[in-house]
Enzyme design. Structure first.
Site, PDB file in Angstrom:
ATOM      1  N   ASP A   1      -7.656  -8.412  -3.520  1.00  0.00           N
ATOM      2  CA  ASP A   1      -7.609  -7.084  -4.123  1.00  0.00           C
ATOM      3  C   ASP A   1      -8.804  -7.016  -5.064  1.00  0.00           C
ATOM      4  O   ASP A   1      -8.847  -7.750  -6.063  1.00  0.00           O
ATOM      5  CB  ASP A   1      -6.291  -6.903  -4.892  1.00  0.00           C
ATOM      6  CG  ASP A   1      -6.136  -5.481  -5.417  1.00  0.00           C
ATOM      7  OD1 ASP A   1      -7.166  -4.809  -5.629  1.00  0.00           O
ATOM      8  OD2 ASP A   1      -4.988  -5.049  -5.612  1.00  0.00           O
ATOM      9  N   VAL A   2      -9.766  -6.159  -4.753  1.00  0.00           N
ATOM     10  CA  VAL A   2     -11.006  -6.142  -5.542  1.00  0.00           C
ATOM     11  C   VAL A   2     -10.785  -5.691  -6.987  1.00  0.00           C
ATOM     12  O   VAL A   2     -11.686  -5.779  -7.811  1.00  0.00           O
ATOM     13  CB  VAL A   2     -12.117  -5.262  -4.889  1.00  0.00           C
ATOM     14  CG1 VAL A   2     -12.584  -5.871  -3.572  1.00  0.00           C
ATOM     15  CG2 VAL A   2     -11.654  -3.821  -4.713  1.00  0.00           C
TER      16      VAL A   2
ATOM     17  N   SER B  92     -21.366   6.964  -1.573  1.00  0.00           N
ATOM     18  CA  SER B  92     -20.936   8.089  -0.734  1.00  0.00           C
ATOM     19  C   SER B  92     -21.864   9.273  -0.973  1.00  0.00           C
ATOM     20  O   SER B  92     -22.483   9.377  -2.043  1.00  0.00           O
ATOM     21  CB  SER B  92     -19.503   8.509  -1.113  1.00  0.00           C
ATOM     22  OG  SER B  92     -19.168   9.747  -0.518  1.00  0.00           O
TER      23      SER B  92
ATOM     24  N   TYR C  15     -12.732  10.449  -6.704  1.00  0.00           N
ATOM     25  CA  TYR C  15     -13.635   9.807  -5.740  1.00  0.00           C
ATOM     26  C   TYR C  15     -15.100  10.093  -6.095  1.00  0.00           C
ATOM     27  O   TYR C  15     -15.938   9.188  -6.104  1.00  0.00           O
ATOM     28  CB  TYR C  15     -13.299  10.307  -4.340  1.00  0.00           C
ATOM     29  CG  TYR C  15     -14.030   9.593  -3.223  1.00  0.00           C
ATOM     30  CD1 TYR C  15     -13.630   8.332  -2.805  1.00  0.00           C
ATOM     31  CD2 TYR C  15     -15.102  10.193  -2.565  1.00  0.00           C
ATOM     32  CE1 TYR C  15     -14.285   7.679  -1.766  1.00  0.00           C
ATOM     33  CE2 TYR C  15     -15.760   9.551  -1.530  1.00  0.00           C
ATOM     34  CZ  TYR C  15     -15.349   8.287  -1.123  1.00  0.00           C
ATOM     35  OH  TYR C  15     -15.995   7.644  -0.101  1.00  0.00           O
TER      36      TYR C  15
ATOM     37  N   LYS D  43     -17.789   7.265  -7.182  1.00  0.00           N
ATOM     38  CA  LYS D  43     -18.972   7.000  -6.359  1.00  0.00           C
ATOM     39  C   LYS D  43     -20.265   7.292  -7.125  1.00  0.00           C
ATOM     40  O   LYS D  43     -21.275   6.611  -6.920  1.00  0.00           O
ATOM     41  CB  LYS D  43     -18.894   7.803  -5.061  1.00  0.00           C
ATOM     42  CG  LYS D  43     -17.761   7.338  -4.126  1.00  0.00           C
ATOM     43  CD  LYS D  43     -17.938   5.893  -3.682  1.00  0.00           C
ATOM     44  CE  LYS D  43     -16.935   5.473  -2.629  1.00  0.00           C
ATOM     45  NZ  LYS D  43     -17.127   4.094  -2.164  1.00  0.00           N
TER      46      LYS D  43
ATOM     47  N   ASP E  86     -10.371  -8.488   2.202  1.00  0.00           N
ATOM     48  CA  ASP E  86      -9.707  -7.191   2.330  1.00  0.00           C
ATOM     49  C   ASP E  86      -8.290  -7.324   1.779  1.00  0.00           C
ATOM     50  O   ASP E  86      -7.727  -8.413   1.725  1.00  0.00           O
ATOM     51  CB  ASP E  86      -9.664  -6.747   3.799  1.00  0.00           C
ATOM     52  CG  ASP E  86      -9.562  -5.239   3.963  1.00  0.00           C
ATOM     53  OD1 ASP E  86     -10.561  -4.613   4.373  1.00  0.00           O
ATOM     54  OD2 ASP E  86      -8.477  -4.683   3.660  1.00  0.00           O
TER      55      ASP E  86
HETATM   56  N1  LIG Z   1     -15.869   6.946   6.280  1.00  0.00           N
HETATM   57  C1  LIG Z   1     -16.573   7.801   5.556  1.00  0.00           C
HETATM   58  O1  LIG Z   1     -16.774   8.957   5.926  1.00  0.00           O
HETATM   59  C2  LIG Z   1     -17.172   7.354   4.267  1.00  0.00           C
HETATM   60  C3  LIG Z   1     -18.113   8.202   3.671  1.00  0.00           C
HETATM   61  C4  LIG Z   1     -18.685   7.809   2.472  1.00  0.00           C
HETATM   62  C5  LIG Z   1     -18.331   6.615   1.889  1.00  0.00           C
HETATM   63  N2  LIG Z   1     -17.398   5.820   2.473  1.00  0.00           N
HETATM   64  C6  LIG Z   1     -17.061   4.574   1.808  1.00  0.00           C
HETATM   65  O2  LIG Z   1     -17.214   3.512   2.727  1.00  0.00           O
HETATM   66  C7  LIG Z   1     -16.352   2.439   2.335  1.00  0.00           C
HETATM   67  C8  LIG Z   1     -15.575   1.977   3.550  1.00  0.00           C
HETATM   68  O3  LIG Z   1     -14.731   3.031   3.972  1.00  0.00           O
HETATM   69  P1  LIG Z   1     -14.259   3.193   5.485  1.00  0.00           P
HETATM   70  O4  LIG Z   1     -14.496   4.580   5.860  1.00  0.00           O
HETATM   71  O5  LIG Z   1     -14.802   2.091   6.297  1.00  0.00           O
HETATM   72  O6  LIG Z   1     -12.675   3.054   5.287  1.00  0.00           O
HETATM   73  P2  LIG Z   1     -11.606   2.022   5.890  1.00  0.00           P
HETATM   74  O7  LIG Z   1     -10.304   2.468   5.352  1.00  0.00           O
HETATM   75  O8  LIG Z   1     -11.778   1.892   7.355  1.00  0.00           O
HETATM   76  O9  LIG Z   1     -12.037   0.626   5.204  1.00  0.00           O
HETATM   77  C9  LIG Z   1     -11.833   0.393   3.846  1.00  0.00           C
HETATM   78  C10 LIG Z   1     -11.226  -0.992   3.698  1.00  0.00           C
HETATM   79  O10 LIG Z   1     -11.086  -1.260   2.286  1.00  0.00           O
HETATM   80  C11 LIG Z   1      -9.885  -1.978   2.114  1.00  0.00           C
HETATM   81  N3  LIG Z   1      -9.398  -1.866   0.738  1.00  0.00           N
HETATM   82  C12 LIG Z   1      -8.828  -0.791   0.131  1.00  0.00           C
HETATM   83  N4  LIG Z   1      -8.459  -1.103  -1.121  1.00  0.00           N
HETATM   84  C13 LIG Z   1      -8.821  -2.399  -1.315  1.00  0.00           C
HETATM   85  C14 LIG Z   1      -8.700  -3.289  -2.409  1.00  0.00           C
HETATM   86  N5  LIG Z   1      -8.120  -2.909  -3.568  1.00  0.00           N
HETATM   87  N6  LIG Z   1      -9.185  -4.550  -2.274  1.00  0.00           N
HETATM   88  C15 LIG Z   1      -9.747  -4.949  -1.114  1.00  0.00           C
HETATM   89  N7  LIG Z   1      -9.866  -4.155  -0.026  1.00  0.00           N
HETATM   90  C16 LIG Z   1      -9.410  -2.889  -0.145  1.00  0.00           C
HETATM   91  C17 LIG Z   1      -8.907  -1.358   3.116  1.00  0.00           C
HETATM   92  O11 LIG Z   1      -7.823  -2.224   3.381  1.00  0.00           O
HETATM   93  C18 LIG Z   1      -9.810  -1.120   4.312  1.00  0.00           C
HETATM   94  O12 LIG Z   1      -9.784  -2.209   5.224  1.00  0.00           O
HETATM   95  C19 LIG Z   1     -15.491   2.976   1.202  1.00  0.00           C
HETATM   96  O13 LIG Z   1     -16.008   2.535  -0.033  1.00  0.00           O
HETATM   97  C20 LIG Z   1     -15.619   4.470   1.360  1.00  0.00           C
HETATM   98  O14 LIG Z   1     -15.408   5.141   0.132  1.00  0.00           O
HETATM   99  C21 LIG Z   1     -16.810   6.160   3.660  1.00  0.00           C
END
Ligand SMILES: NC(=O)c1ccc[n+]([C@@H]2O[C@H](COP(=O)([O-])OP(=O)(O)OC[C@H]3O[C@@H](n4cnc5c(N)ncnc54)[C@H](O)[C@@H]3O)[C@@H](O)[C@H]2O)c1
Length: 260
Positions: A61-62, A141, A154, A158, A38
C-alpha cells in the site's frame, strides 16, 4: 526482445494493472528486472505467474511508508540494486466539491500524492546509496494541468505530482538521478473504461482530443521506455503530456454527463 534496459532493475507501483502493467511488460521486453508492487494481491499473484522469474511481486500500500521501504529493499535483495522506478499507483473519485467527502479527499490525496512522495523518497535514497544515478517516472495526469469538474481531489493530487516531480529533479540532479512525469489523457484501463463507456462520455473526450482517439497503455509505455533509457539522459524535471493534444482543448463536463 530489445536490450535497451538490459541489466537495469526497476520498481513499478500500481504494476498489476493498466498503465503500470503495460510499462512492466515493455521494460521486461527490453531486458529489465522488475519489482511489481500493488495493493491488489490476487492480481499481483496472477502477474507473477504470467511474467516469470525476472519479476518479483510485493503487496504494497503506497500510503504506508514501511511497505514502500520494503518494496525498495526487495529490489536490492532480489536483483542487486535499483536503477529505475515508475510510480503509477492511483485512483480517482468523482463528486462536486460540495458533496465530496473528507474520506474521498483523503483517499485520493494519500494514494496519488503521498504515495508518490513516499515512493520517491525511498527510491531516491536507494539510488543515491547505489551511487550510479537512476531515473524515476511519476504518472501524473492531464488533470495536473486541466481542471475536471467533480475531480477536485484528483486534480489537486495530480497537480501536486507534477510539482513534486520538479522539486525532486532539482534536489536529485546532483546524484545523476533524473525525475520526470507523464501526464496521460484518457487511456483505456480498468480504472477508466467503466466511466468512459457511460453514454456520451467517450464521445465528449474524443471531441476534445485533436488526434481523435483515446490512448492505450502501450502509448504510455513507449514514452516511459524513452524516459527510462539513456537516450533521455538530459531529460529531468519535466512532465510529458501524452493525450492526443487534449490539453489544447477543454475537459469534458463529466458531472453533467454522469447525471444523464
Ligand atoms: N487511465 C487513464 O486514463 C489515466 C489518465 C491519467 C492518469 N492516469 C494515472 O495512471 C495511473 C495508473 O492508472 P491506470 O489507469 O493504469 O489504473 P488501474 O486501476 O488499471 O491501475 C492502478 C493500479 O494501482 C493500484 N493501487 C491503487 N491504490 C493503491 C495503493 N494504495 N497502493 C498500491 N497500489 C495501489 C491498483 O490496485 C491498480 O492495480 C494512475 O496514477 C492514474 O491516476 C490514468
Amino acid at each position: 526482445m530489445g536490450g535497451r534496459l538490459a541489466g537495469r532493475v526497476a520498481v513499478i507501483t500500481g504494476g498489476a494493472s493498466g498503465i503500470g502493467l503495460a510499462i512492466a511488460e515493455r521494460f521486461l521486453a527490453e531486458g529489465a528486472k522488475l519489482v511489481l508492487a500493488d495493493l491488489n494481491a490476487p492480481l499481483l499473484a496472477q502477474r507473477q505467474t504470467e511474467l516469470g522469474d525476472d519479476v518479483a511481486t510485493r503487496t504494497v500500500d503506497v500510503r504506508i511508508e514501511a511497505q514502500v521501504e520494503e518494496m525498495v529493499a526487495l529490489a536490492v535483495k532480489r536483483f542487486g540494486g535499483l536503477d529505475l522506478a515508475v510510480n503509477s499507483a492511483g485512483l480517482a473519485t468523482w463528486a462536486p466539491i460540495v458533496d465530496h467527502t473528507e474520506e474521498q479527499w483523503d483517499t485520493v490525496l494519500d494514494v496519488c500524492l503521498k504515495g508518490v512522495f513516499l515512493s520517491l523518497k525511498h527510491e531516491a535514497r536507494q539510488m543515491r546509496a547505489g551511487g550510479a544515478g537512476g531515473a524515476i517516472i511519476n504518472i501524473a495526469s492531464l488533470n495536473a494541468f486541466q481542471p475536471g469538474e467533480g475531480m477536485s481531489a484528483y486534480c489537486a493530487a495530480k497537480a501536486g505530482v507534477e510539482m513534486i516531480t520538479r522539486v525532486a529533479a532539482m534536489e536529485l540532479g546532483g546524484d545523476d538521478i533524473r525525475v520526470c512525469g507523464i501526464a496521460p489523457g484518457l487511456v483505456d484501463t480498468p480504472l477508466t473504461t467503466p466511466l468512459a463507456n457511460l453514454p456520451g462520455v467517450r464521445e465528449a473526450y474524443l471531441e476534445n482530443t485533436p488526434l481523435g482517439r483515446v490512448g492505450t497503455p502501450a502509448d504510455i509505455a513507449a514514452a516511459a521506455l524513452f524516459l527510462a533509457s539513456e537516450e533521455a539522459s538530459w531529460v529531468s524535471g519535466t512532465t510529458l503530456s501524452l493525450d492526443g493534444a487534449a490539453n489544447t482543448k477543454r475537459y469534458p463536463e463529466l458531472m453533467k454527463l454522469l447525471a444523464g
